[in-house]
Design a protein around this motif. Structure first.
Motif, PDB file in Angstrom:
ATOM      1  N   ASN A 235      16.816   7.131 -10.410  1.00 30.41           N
ATOM      2  CA  ASN A 235      16.115   6.481 -11.663  1.00 30.41           C
ATOM      3  C   ASN A 235      15.216   7.454 -12.616  1.00 30.41           C
ATOM      4  OD1 ASN A 235      17.081   3.638 -11.197  1.00 30.41           O
ATOM      5  ND2 ASN A 235      15.509   3.905  -9.134  1.00 30.41           N
ATOM      6  N   ARG A 236      15.900   8.557 -12.716  1.00 29.81           N
ATOM      7  CA  ARG A 236      14.961   9.817 -13.601  1.00 29.81           C
ATOM      8  C   ARG A 236      15.563  10.250 -14.891  1.00 29.81           C
ATOM      9  NH1 ARG A 236      11.635  13.454  -9.204  1.00 29.81           N
ATOM     10  NH2 ARG A 236      11.292  11.846  -7.761  1.00 29.81           N
ATOM     11  N   GLY A 237      16.471   9.186 -15.058  1.00 33.56           N
ATOM     12  CA  GLY A 237      17.012   9.249 -16.798  1.00 33.56           C
ATOM     13  C   GLY A 237      18.530   9.284 -17.047  1.00 33.56           C
ATOM     14  N   VAL A 238      19.470   9.478 -16.180  1.00 32.72           N
ATOM     15  CA  VAL A 238      20.846   9.553 -16.560  1.00 32.72           C
ATOM     16  C   VAL A 238      21.412   8.256 -16.279  1.00 32.72           C
ATOM     17  CG1 VAL A 238      21.092  12.120 -16.868  1.00 32.72           C
ATOM     18  CG2 VAL A 238      21.436  10.878 -14.724  1.00 32.72           C
ATOM     19  N   ARG A 239      20.794   7.490 -15.330  1.00 32.19           N
ATOM     20  CA  ARG A 239      21.199   6.207 -14.814  1.00 32.19           C
ATOM     21  C   ARG A 239      22.732   6.401 -13.974  1.00 32.19           C
ATOM     22  NH1 ARG A 239      19.616   2.431 -19.959  1.00 32.19           N
ATOM     23  NH2 ARG A 239      21.357   3.665 -20.612  1.00 32.19           N
ATOM     24  N   GLU A 240      22.801   7.458 -13.572  1.00 28.40           N
ATOM     25  CA  GLU A 240      23.659   7.496 -12.538  1.00 28.40           C
ATOM     26  C   GLU A 240      23.561   8.700 -11.637  1.00 28.40           C
ATOM     27  OE1 GLU A 240      27.633   8.778 -14.499  1.00 28.40           O
ATOM     28  OE2 GLU A 240      26.595  10.433 -15.670  1.00 28.40           O
ATOM     29  N   PRO A 241      24.331   8.819 -10.686  1.00 27.35           N
ATOM     30  CA  PRO A 241      24.270   9.987  -9.622  1.00 27.35           C
ATOM     31  C   PRO A 241      24.558  11.312 -10.457  1.00 27.35           C
ATOM     32  CG  PRO A 241      25.595   8.218  -8.808  1.00 27.35           C
ATOM     33  CD  PRO A 241      25.434   7.904 -10.313  1.00 27.35           C
ATOM     34  N   ILE A 242      24.008  12.506  -9.871  1.00 24.01           N
ATOM     35  CA  ILE A 242      24.252  13.721 -10.624  1.00 24.01           C
ATOM     36  C   ILE A 242      25.191  14.364  -9.325  1.00 24.01           C
ATOM     37  CG2 ILE A 242      23.354  15.949 -11.473  1.00 24.01           C
ATOM     38  CD1 ILE A 242      20.917  14.329 -12.268  1.00 24.01           C
ATOM     39  N   ASN A 243      26.467  14.458  -9.497  1.00 26.02           N
ATOM     40  CA  ASN A 243      27.252  14.649  -8.384  1.00 26.02           C
ATOM     41  C   ASN A 243      28.562  15.110  -9.171  1.00 26.02           C
ATOM     42  OD1 ASN A 243      28.627  15.112  -5.902  1.00 26.02           O
ATOM     43  ND2 ASN A 243      29.222  13.167  -5.650  1.00 26.02           N
ATOM     44  N   GLU A 244      28.308  16.741  -9.583  1.00 23.16           N
ATOM     45  CA  GLU A 244      29.354  17.254 -10.404  1.00 23.16           C
ATOM     46  C   GLU A 244      30.432  17.892  -9.615  1.00 23.16           C
ATOM     47  OE1 GLU A 244      27.231  18.846 -14.255  1.00 23.16           O
ATOM     48  OE2 GLU A 244      26.313  19.523 -12.432  1.00 23.16           O
ATOM     49  N   THR A 245      31.604  17.409  -9.994  1.00 22.47           N
ATOM     50  CA  THR A 245      32.781  18.116  -9.271  1.00 22.47           C
ATOM     51  C   THR A 245      33.798  19.081 -10.218  1.00 22.47           C
ATOM     52  OG1 THR A 245      34.184  16.150  -9.792  1.00 22.47           O
ATOM     53  CG2 THR A 245      32.742  16.230  -7.648  1.00 22.47           C
ATOM     54  N   ASN A 246      34.411  19.634  -9.810  1.00 21.42           N
ATOM     55  CA  ASN A 246      35.419  20.551 -10.633  1.00 21.42           C
ATOM     56  C   ASN A 246      36.442  20.072 -11.247  1.00 21.42           C
ATOM     57  OD1 ASN A 246      36.937  20.274  -8.501  1.00 21.42           O
ATOM     58  ND2 ASN A 246      36.975  22.469  -7.670  1.00 21.42           N
ATOM     59  N   ALA A 247      36.812  18.513 -10.849  1.00 24.06           N
ATOM     60  CA  ALA A 247      38.011  17.819 -11.369  1.00 24.06           C
ATOM     61  C   ALA A 247      37.885  16.480 -12.149  1.00 24.06           C
ATOM     62  CB  ALA A 247      38.833  17.663 -10.093  1.00 24.06           C
ATOM     63  N   GLY A 248      36.466  16.324 -12.235  1.00 27.97           N
ATOM     64  CA  GLY A 248      36.194  15.141 -13.284  1.00 27.97           C
ATOM     65  C   GLY A 248      35.428  13.908 -12.234  1.00 27.97           C
ATOM     66  N   ILE A 249      35.782  12.715 -13.157  1.00 26.52           N
ATOM     67  CA  ILE A 249      35.120  11.248 -12.665  1.00 26.52           C
ATOM     68  C   ILE A 249      36.048  10.324 -13.217  1.00 26.52           C
ATOM     69  CG2 ILE A 249      33.335  11.575 -14.241  1.00 26.52           C
ATOM     70  CD1 ILE A 249      31.493   9.960 -12.383  1.00 26.52           C
TER      71      ILE A 249
ATOM     72  N   MET B 244      14.522  24.842  -8.935  1.00 27.02           N
ATOM     73  CA  MET B 244      15.565  24.029  -8.883  1.00 27.02           C
ATOM     74  C   MET B 244      16.629  24.589  -9.797  1.00 27.02           C
ATOM     75  SD  MET B 244      15.601  19.955  -9.929  1.00 27.02           S
ATOM     76  CE  MET B 244      14.732  20.170 -11.394  1.00 27.02           C
ATOM     77  N   VAL B 245      17.609  25.025  -8.845  1.00 28.50           N
ATOM     78  CA  VAL B 245      18.663  25.948  -9.296  1.00 28.50           C
ATOM     79  C   VAL B 245      19.903  24.848  -9.841  1.00 28.50           C
ATOM     80  CG1 VAL B 245      20.444  27.517  -8.860  1.00 28.50           C
ATOM     81  CG2 VAL B 245      18.336  27.890  -7.888  1.00 28.50           C
ATOM     82  N   HIS B 246      20.113  23.796  -9.095  1.00 24.35           N
ATOM     83  CA  HIS B 246      20.958  22.650  -9.520  1.00 24.35           C
ATOM     84  C   HIS B 246      20.762  21.495  -8.868  1.00 24.35           C
ATOM     85  CE1 HIS B 246      24.718  21.139 -10.451  1.00 24.35           C
ATOM     86  NE2 HIS B 246      24.996  20.627  -9.231  1.00 24.35           N
ATOM     87  N   ARG B 247      20.474  20.431  -9.611  1.00 21.89           N
ATOM     88  CA  ARG B 247      20.145  18.986  -9.100  1.00 21.89           C
ATOM     89  C   ARG B 247      21.289  18.388  -8.891  1.00 21.89           C
ATOM     90  NH1 ARG B 247      17.674  14.739 -12.946  1.00 21.89           N
ATOM     91  NH2 ARG B 247      17.337  13.168 -11.442  1.00 21.89           N
ATOM     92  N   TRP B 248      21.252  17.750  -7.619  1.00 15.32           N
ATOM     93  CA  TRP B 248      22.394  16.947  -6.945  1.00 15.32           C
ATOM     94  C   TRP B 248      22.049  15.644  -6.401  1.00 15.32           C
ATOM     95  CZ3 TRP B 248      24.166  16.263  -1.800  1.00 15.32           C
ATOM     96  CH2 TRP B 248      25.275  16.066  -1.789  1.00 15.32           C
ATOM     97  N   THR B 249      22.359  14.696  -6.747  1.00 16.94           N
ATOM     98  CA  THR B 249      22.027  13.523  -6.017  1.00 16.94           C
ATOM     99  C   THR B 249      23.405  12.596  -5.907  1.00 16.94           C
ATOM    100  OG1 THR B 249      21.657  12.186  -7.921  1.00 16.94           O
ATOM    101  CG2 THR B 249      19.901  13.195  -7.149  1.00 16.94           C
ATOM    102  N   VAL B 250      23.290  11.830  -4.670  1.00 17.98           N
ATOM    103  CA  VAL B 250      24.577  10.994  -4.556  1.00 17.98           C
ATOM    104  C   VAL B 250      24.503   9.522  -4.952  1.00 17.98           C
ATOM    105  CG1 VAL B 250      25.724  12.383  -2.808  1.00 17.98           C
ATOM    106  CG2 VAL B 250      24.115  10.642  -2.275  1.00 17.98           C
ATOM    107  N   ALA B 251      23.218   9.423  -5.394  1.00 19.44           N
ATOM    108  CA  ALA B 251      22.788   7.866  -5.889  1.00 19.44           C
ATOM    109  C   ALA B 251      21.743   8.006  -7.043  1.00 19.44           C
ATOM    110  CB  ALA B 251      22.079   7.064  -4.801  1.00 19.44           C
ATOM    111  N   ASP B 252      21.827   7.207  -8.095  1.00 18.21           N
ATOM    112  CA  ASP B 252      21.009   7.028  -9.141  1.00 18.21           C
ATOM    113  C   ASP B 252      19.363   7.326  -8.506  1.00 18.21           C
ATOM    114  OD1 ASP B 252      19.690   6.929 -11.602  1.00 18.21           O
ATOM    115  OD2 ASP B 252      20.164   4.713 -11.746  1.00 18.21           O
TER     116      ASP B 252
END
Length: 92
Positions: A32-46, A22-30
């Motif tokens: 339910n594996r720990g962070v309680r939010e989508p993991i959808n990193e971008t270069n300009a923030g949230i 797993m090089v980079h984990r990316w999800t567009v919806a939670d």
């Protein structure tokens, strides 16, 4: 067999003859594996995440690339081969 990587990663072998890294984990919806939010990193923030409002990602998705080196040797030589290659890779 050893796999040398240039960053921390998760990995598994769920069946004989297969390796998954797993090089980079990316999800567009939670998921339910720990962070309680989508993991959808971008270069300009949230924008703020609930309960303060719906989170909106800004900018382009980040690109993660990794380097993998596979070492295959005789039984009992894996650690020695991996240490030798790690020393060479991290000298520069």
């Amino acid at each position: 067999m050893s796999v040398l990587v240039d960053r921390s990663q998760g990995g598994s072998s769920l069946s004989d003859g297969n390796i998954e890294l797993m090089v980079h984990r990316w999800t567009v919806a939670d998921d339910n594996r720990g962070v309680r939010e989508p993991i959808n990193e971008t270069n300009a923030g949230i924008t703020p995440y609930p309960p303060y409002g719906d989170a909106t990602r800004m900018g382009e998705g980040i690109i993660i690339s990794g380097m993998h080196r596979l070492i295959i040797g005789r039984k009992g030589e894996g650690a020695r081969l991996a240490r030798s290659l790690m020393s060479l890779l991290h000298q520069s």
